[in-house]
Enzyme design. Structure first.
Site, PDB file in Angstrom:
ATOM      1  N   TRP A 105       0.868  -1.540  -0.167  1.00 15.95           N
ATOM      2  CA  TRP A 105      -0.176  -0.058  -0.013  1.00 15.95           C
ATOM      3  C   TRP A 105       0.726   1.385  -0.277  1.00 15.95           C
ATOM      4  O   TRP A 105       0.517   2.170  -0.680  1.00 15.95           O
ATOM      5  CB  TRP A 105      -1.130  -0.008   1.036  1.00 15.95           C
ATOM      6  CG  TRP A 105      -2.160  -1.084   0.817  1.00 15.95           C
ATOM      7  CD1 TRP A 105      -2.479  -2.112   1.318  1.00 15.95           C
ATOM      8  CD2 TRP A 105      -3.157  -0.951  -0.080  1.00 15.95           C
ATOM      9  NE1 TRP A 105      -3.675  -2.639   0.843  1.00 15.95           N
ATOM     10  CE2 TRP A 105      -3.937  -1.664  -0.067  1.00 15.95           C
ATOM     11  CE3 TRP A 105      -3.290   0.348  -1.088  1.00 15.95           C
ATOM     12  CZ2 TRP A 105      -5.238  -1.979  -1.019  1.00 15.95           C
ATOM     13  CZ3 TRP A 105      -4.683   0.316  -1.832  1.00 15.95           C
ATOM     14  CH2 TRP A 105      -5.383  -0.962  -1.954  1.00 15.95           C
ATOM     15  N   ASP A 180      -2.113   6.527   6.044  1.00 20.63           N
ATOM     16  CA  ASP A 180      -2.902   5.702   5.241  1.00 20.63           C
ATOM     17  C   ASP A 180      -3.302   4.710   6.491  1.00 20.63           C
ATOM     18  O   ASP A 180      -2.721   3.822   6.730  1.00 20.63           O
ATOM     19  CB  ASP A 180      -2.538   4.963   4.134  1.00 20.63           C
ATOM     20  CG  ASP A 180      -3.418   4.185   3.527  1.00 20.63           C
ATOM     21  OD1 ASP A 180      -4.536   3.820   4.028  1.00 20.63           O
ATOM     22  OD2 ASP A 180      -3.397   3.646   2.442  1.00 20.63           O
ATOM     23  N   LYS A 204     -13.412  -1.512   6.082  1.00 18.55           N
ATOM     24  CA  LYS A 204     -12.498  -2.246   6.684  1.00 18.55           C
ATOM     25  C   LYS A 204     -13.113  -2.513   8.217  1.00 18.55           C
ATOM     26  O   LYS A 204     -13.947  -3.557   8.729  1.00 18.55           O
ATOM     27  CB  LYS A 204     -11.261  -2.330   6.849  1.00 18.55           C
ATOM     28  CG  LYS A 204     -10.242  -2.739   5.705  1.00 18.55           C
ATOM     29  CD  LYS A 204     -10.441  -2.042   4.329  1.00 18.55           C
ATOM     30  CE  LYS A 204      -9.931  -2.710   3.213  1.00 18.55           C
ATOM     31  NZ  LYS A 204      -8.585  -1.829   2.739  1.00 18.55           N
TER      32      LYS A 204
HETATM   33  C1  LIG Z   1      -8.177  -1.262   1.461  1.00 17.91           C
HETATM   34  C2  LIG Z   1      -7.032  -0.331   1.740  1.00 17.91           C
HETATM   35  C3  LIG Z   1      -6.754   0.795   0.564  1.00 17.91           C
HETATM   36  C4  LIG Z   1      -8.101   0.807  -0.595  1.00 17.91           C
HETATM   37  O1  LIG Z   1      -8.683   1.773  -0.500  1.00 17.91           O
HETATM   38  P1  LIG Z   1      -9.970   1.574  -1.866  1.00 17.91           P
HETATM   39  O2  LIG Z   1     -11.112   1.815  -1.146  1.00 17.91           O
HETATM   40  O3  LIG Z   1     -10.033   0.337  -2.549  1.00 17.91           O
HETATM   41  O4  LIG Z   1      -9.355   2.886  -2.657  1.00 17.91           O
HETATM   42  C5  LIG Z   1      -5.875   1.836   0.794  1.00 17.91           C
HETATM   43  N1  LIG Z   1      -5.206   1.536   1.861  1.00 17.91           N
HETATM   44  C6  LIG Z   1      -5.167   0.429   2.475  1.00 17.91           C
HETATM   45  C7  LIG Z   1      -4.041   0.267   3.448  1.00 17.91           C
HETATM   46  C8  LIG Z   1      -6.169  -0.360   2.709  1.00 17.91           C
HETATM   47  O5  LIG Z   1      -6.015  -1.559   3.381  1.00 17.91           O
END
Ligand SMILES: *Cc1c(COP(=O)(O)O)cnc(C)c1O
Length: 373
Positions: A105, A180, A204
């Site tokens: 990521w 993030d 999530k």
């Molecule tokens: C799931 C996830 C994303 C993705 O987000 P989207 O909604 O698919 O754009 C970004 N960063 C991390 C760490 C994730 O686990």
């Protein structure tokens, strides 16, 4: 109880499992919210009913994570991946960004930022060790001119997590930390004194896809580059209380319910996020213990960086992978296949994963080893 007691145990990495109580409420309210004969899907975002849902989601989220007043909570769209572009367009005035690359990521974020900023640097990376650890902060090479420093608090694919947000001031940096938190926001408390901006896709721990939550310190709003689309300019989103364009109303409604559920969780004396955090730790420890006690399963991540959210693991003999997954499915344990880039298995243990679900997986791991190991 509308769902069968045999509701499968869903270890999906995202969109992830939703608390059963929340699904029941949604089911009851789908045709008419609180007796008004209109469901949330069909409601104007300007209606007083929806505004009350929106405000409640904002308040619950602020209260749940103890977010200080000098941070704004923006409800956006585009997911975590869109933020990989939206953050640089809003914050990279000088075009200089430092990245900590600790897995898929953060690597993705680094690559995308290069389209909007011309001096992107890797402050430290754990690529050489196969993303099984987080480089110690004393070794990070920060650019003094950086507009911000980007980290991913939980690498969903590799199962590597910062145990807490790093204090970059010890490196003499004044730059804001951008985090993030897509796969761990809501799963534990956050030290806001160390954060400049935190973003997370909701699917999530906070609900369903479609809503992206951005928590941004006030002084970082209003710096967007001219190329930034208005709908993604934090100052426009903030000035319009996340309603410059139609917000993802259904996803905000679900997040409001999920936050209500999370706020009332208890563990002994603890409630809310502190209860959730303790429970999440205990859930993860159960799985890691089962893996570590066996020579049939393994996990390569350095112990102090192991994620409480996503537990990747491998069978000693990968030829048994398919048999493992189909036996798991027969036992009502779903979505255990690892990410395609690393293979093996992955159990995601987001807030809504019950402890009984985790216990069932532990039993299954032992059982499968006994019969096939
Ligand atoms: C799931 C996830 C994303 C993705 O987000 P989207 O909604 O698919 O754009 C970004 N960063 C991390 C760490 C994730 O686990």
């Amino acid at each position: 109880m509308k769902f069968s007691p045999k509701r499968p145990i869903n270890f999906s990495a995202g969109p992830g499992t939703i608390p059963e109580e929340v699904l029941e409420t949604i089911q009851e309210e789908i045709f008419g919210w609180h007796g008004i004969g209109v469901g949330v899907m069909e409601m104007s975002h300007r209606s007083k009913e929806f505004i009350s849902i929106y405000q409640s989601a904002q308040e619950k989220f602020r209260h749940y994570l103890q977010i200080p007043k000098n941070f704004k909570i923006l409800f956006m769209q585009g997911g975590g991946i869109a933020q990989n572009a939206i953050v640089p367009m809003n914050l990279a005035r000088r075009g200089c960004i430092d990245f900590l690359v600790t897995g898929n990521w953060s690597q993705k974020s680094y690559e995308e930022a290069g389209r909007y900023a011309n001096d992107i640097r890797v402050a430290a990376s754990s690529k050489l060790t196969g993303y099984t650890e987080i480089p110690t902060i004393s070794g990070w090479k920060l650019n003094p001119a950086a507009d911000y420093i980007h980290i991913c608090s939980n690498e969903t694919v590799q199962g590597v997590q910062f145990q807490e947000l790093p204090d970059i001031s010890i490196l003499g940096s004044q730059a804001p930390l951008v985090v993030d938190c897509s796969s761990d926001l809501g799963s534990r408390s956050v030290d806001w004194s160390r954060a400049g901006l935190v973003f997370a896709a909701a699917q999530k721990n906070l609900g369903i896809a479609g809503l992206t939550i951005v928590v941004v310190r006030e002084d970082l709003i209003g710096r967007a580059l001219p190329i930034c689309p208005s709908a993604f300019d934090y100052s426009v989103v903030d000035a319009n209380e996340s309603m410059y364009n139609t917000p993802p109303t259904w996803a905000i409604y679900v997040a409001e319910l999920v936050l209500g559920w999370a706020q009332t969780q208890r563990e002994g004396e603890l409630t809310g996020v502190r209860a959730i955090e303790v429970r999440n730790k205990r859930k993860a420890e159960k799985i890691y213990r089962a893996i570590d006690e066996s020579s049939f399963y393994h996990n390569n991540v350095a112990h102090q960086f192991r994620s409480d959210m996503n537990v990747p693991f491998f069978l000693a003999d990968s030829k048994l992978d398919a048999a493992f997954l189909s036996a798991a499915k027969e036992n009502n344990l779903l979505q255990l296949k690892g990410h395609k880039s690393v293979g093996g298995m992955r159990a995601s243990l987001y807030n809504a994963m019950t402890e009984e679900g985790v216990d069932s997986l532990v039993d299954f791991l032992k059982d499968f080893e006994r019969t096939r190991g």
